[in-house]
Design a protein around this motif. Structure first.
Motif, PDB file in Angstrom:
ATOM      1  N   GLU A   1     105.402  30.238  65.002  1.00  0.00           N
ATOM      2  CA  GLU A   1     106.436  31.393  64.669  1.00  0.00           C
ATOM      3  C   GLU A   1     105.440  32.471  64.287  1.00  0.00           C
ATOM      4  O   GLU A   1     106.042  33.878  64.351  1.00  0.00           O
ATOM      5  CB  GLU A   1     107.259  31.038  63.385  1.00  0.00           C
TER       6      GLU A   1
ATOM      7  N   LYS B   1     105.234  37.310  70.256  1.00  0.00           N
ATOM      8  CA  LYS B   1     106.542  36.789  70.950  1.00  0.00           C
ATOM      9  C   LYS B   1     106.364  36.537  72.418  1.00  0.00           C
ATOM     10  O   LYS B   1     107.074  35.403  72.656  1.00  0.00           O
ATOM     11  CB  LYS B   1     107.263  38.187  70.905  1.00  0.00           C
ATOM     12  N   HIS B   2     105.717  37.042  73.232  1.00  0.00           N
ATOM     13  CA  HIS B   2     105.723  36.537  74.461  1.00  0.00           C
ATOM     14  C   HIS B   2     105.230  35.132  74.588  1.00  0.00           C
ATOM     15  O   HIS B   2     105.546  34.589  75.680  1.00  0.00           O
ATOM     16  CB  HIS B   2     104.692  37.507  75.443  1.00  0.00           C
TER      17      HIS B   2
ATOM     18  N   GLN C   1     105.475  32.890  72.294  1.00  0.00           N
ATOM     19  CA  GLN C   1     106.641  31.876  71.811  1.00  0.00           C
ATOM     20  C   GLN C   1     107.819  31.848  72.879  1.00  0.00           C
ATOM     21  O   GLN C   1     108.326  30.577  73.106  1.00  0.00           O
ATOM     22  CB  GLN C   1     107.297  32.465  70.717  1.00  0.00           C
ATOM     23  N   GLU C   2     108.226  32.823  73.888  1.00  0.00           N
ATOM     24  CA  GLU C   2     109.129  32.776  74.893  1.00  0.00           C
ATOM     25  C   GLU C   2     108.396  31.672  75.695  1.00  0.00           C
ATOM     26  O   GLU C   2     109.314  31.144  76.526  1.00  0.00           O
ATOM     27  CB  GLU C   2     109.183  34.410  75.346  1.00  0.00           C
TER      28      GLU C   2
END
Length: 456
Positions: free
Chosen positions: A432, A436-437, A439-440
């Motif tokens: 977490e 973000k990219h 995690q995606e």
């Protein structure tokens, strides 16, 4: 390097001396061993468990070898028989009977083997069960192993052999203190002299540039095969050197001896870096393993004289290595198993599946990405940047997208599962707190198999 080795495990089961051991060419956790107790055993070293006992020889087994595809095991010994086994089923597939004690034997490829019985070297066609070529080795020195009272015919026994994978030839260790080089037609091309007693063991360097030899003269030779001469002589053992190898991933050399020690040598200058022992029993065989980051050592003494200790020891430079091997084994066990089609045996069904998967792989433009990922160890992955790992993961999702229209649902599912597992390995540290990219990307990988939608 600090040579304070860790004993990370031991294998118990043999009831007499262990003469030879070797790792599967397709699974570094599988070890085959052979013994004076007339058995060959297959072990899972990650869990220190015995998987199979292969019984059928009437006397001691001197040689053991895996087929290149890892499906079969060869054994040979003093009963004059060579046996081929389906090791998973524990069944003998074929028995060959050369004339004499078989001290050495090895696979050449999946359909051919080479053996040495007394002083005769033979190439065999396994399917036909017959000898293709044969060569009798003649004495080149006056040294008679065992003395003329025990060997009145002065036979130069072939005690060991190695395949030269680069030149497709064979190297023999002979009891007359010589090393012979035979070409692929078993024509003798070179005789190397230097030892003063029987040559007990040989080990070819992977690139074919160098050869190790151990002898009853207590010495280990390091031979330059380009110059055809000894580059270094390793002195320090107090008894016969029974086996030798290169330490995994390095130029350093290991040797084991009847003097109950294992020594590690600097492969450049010949200095002794470490001595393990003396232990309670003679050390007779050694096998290197990259995944173990170390070696397996076996041996023992004549049980009628010295007791019942015939353990094999797992020695590593990494005290936590077995946990990592167990994790890898667990990942493999999670891959879906595919049954045969009901009309073929289990082994044939698996072979057809493997060939089909290879066919799917060969059609993909980016197949090298998957092959590269499968070869990466944990430490290699950690050395890659996040960007490199994400790019490799996206390539594998692209491969999954390329095969999602394949007509065979079982094959398609198995192949995508393989791609998914390798991509997840690359993304081992995504959480977490990651970008973000990243995690995606992990989310897309995790859903790769479930819905067949690989995303973009």
């Amino acid at each position: 390097m600090d040579w304070s080795l860790n004993k990370v495990g031991e294998l118990r089961g043999h009831e007499s001396r262990v003469f030879s051991c070797c790792f599967s060419p397709v699974d570094e956790t599988l070890l085959a061993t052979c013994s004076e107790d007339n058995t060959c055993r297959v072990w899972d070293i990650a869990h220190c468990e015995q998987l199979k006992i292969l019984r059928g020889h009437a006397e001691a087994i001197y040689a053991v070898s895996w087929s290149p595809d890892g499906r079969s095991v060869l054994t040979a010994g003093s009963d004059g028989e060579i046996k081929i086994w389906d090791w998973r089923k524990g069944k003998e597939i074929k028995s060959l009977k050369p004339k004499g004690d078989v001290f050495a034997a090895s696979y050449v490829d999946n359909g051919n083997i080479v053996s040495a019985a007394d002083n005769v070297v033979s190439l065999w066609d396994l399917e036909a069960g017959c000898i293709i070529k044969e060569r009798t080795i003649n004495a080149e020195t006056d040294y008679v192993f065992g003395g003329e009272s025990r060997n009145p015919d002065k036979i130069p026994w072939v005690f060991c052999l190695e395949r030269d994978m680069q030149r497709k030839g064979f190297v023999l260790g002979v009891s007359d203190a010589t090393i012979r080089y035979l070409d692929h037609d078993l024509e003798e091309r070179v005789v190397l002299r230097g030892h003063s007693k029987d040559v007990c063991c040989l080990c070819m360097k992977d690139d074919g540039s160098e050869l190790l030899s151990g002898s009853g003269d207590h010495l280990t030779g390091v031979w330059d095969l380009r110059q055809l001469q000894a580059r270094i002589v390793l002195r320090g053992h107090q008894n016969s050197v029974h086996d030798c190898c290169y330490w995994p991933g390095s130029n350093n050399i290991c040797s084991v001896s009847m003097d109950k020690t294992m020594k590690i040598w600097n492969g450049d200058d010949g200095s002794c870096l470490h001595t393990d022992g003396p232990g309670a029993t003679a050390k007779l065989c050694i096998a290197p393993c990259k995944g173990l980051q170390g070696v397996v050592v076996g041996g023992g003494e004549n049980k009628s004289l010295f007791g019942q200790d015939f353990r094999l020891l797992l020695l590593s430079s990494d005290g936590e290595v077995l946990q990592r091997l167990q994790s890898r084994a667990q990942r493999r066990s999670m891959e879906p198993e595919v049954e045969g089609n009901g009309e073929k045996g289990e082994e044939e069904g698996e072979e057809e599946i493997d060939e089909s998967l290879q066919g799917m792989l060969d059609e993909l433009e980016e197949k090298e990405v998957l092959l590269q990922a499968m070869k990466l160890e944990e430490e290699d992955i950690e050395d890659l940047s996040l960007k490199e790992r994400l790019n490799m993961s996206k390539s594998m999702r692209g491969m999954a997208d390329s095969v999602k229209g394949h007509a065979d649902e079982v094959l398609r599912s198995r192949f995508i599962k393989l791609l998914q597992s390798q991509a997840q390995r690359l993304l081992f540290d995504i959480d977490e707190d990651s970008p973000k990219h990243a995690q995606e990307e992990l989310e897309r990988v995790q859903s790769m198999l479930g819905n067949g939608n690989t995303g973009s």
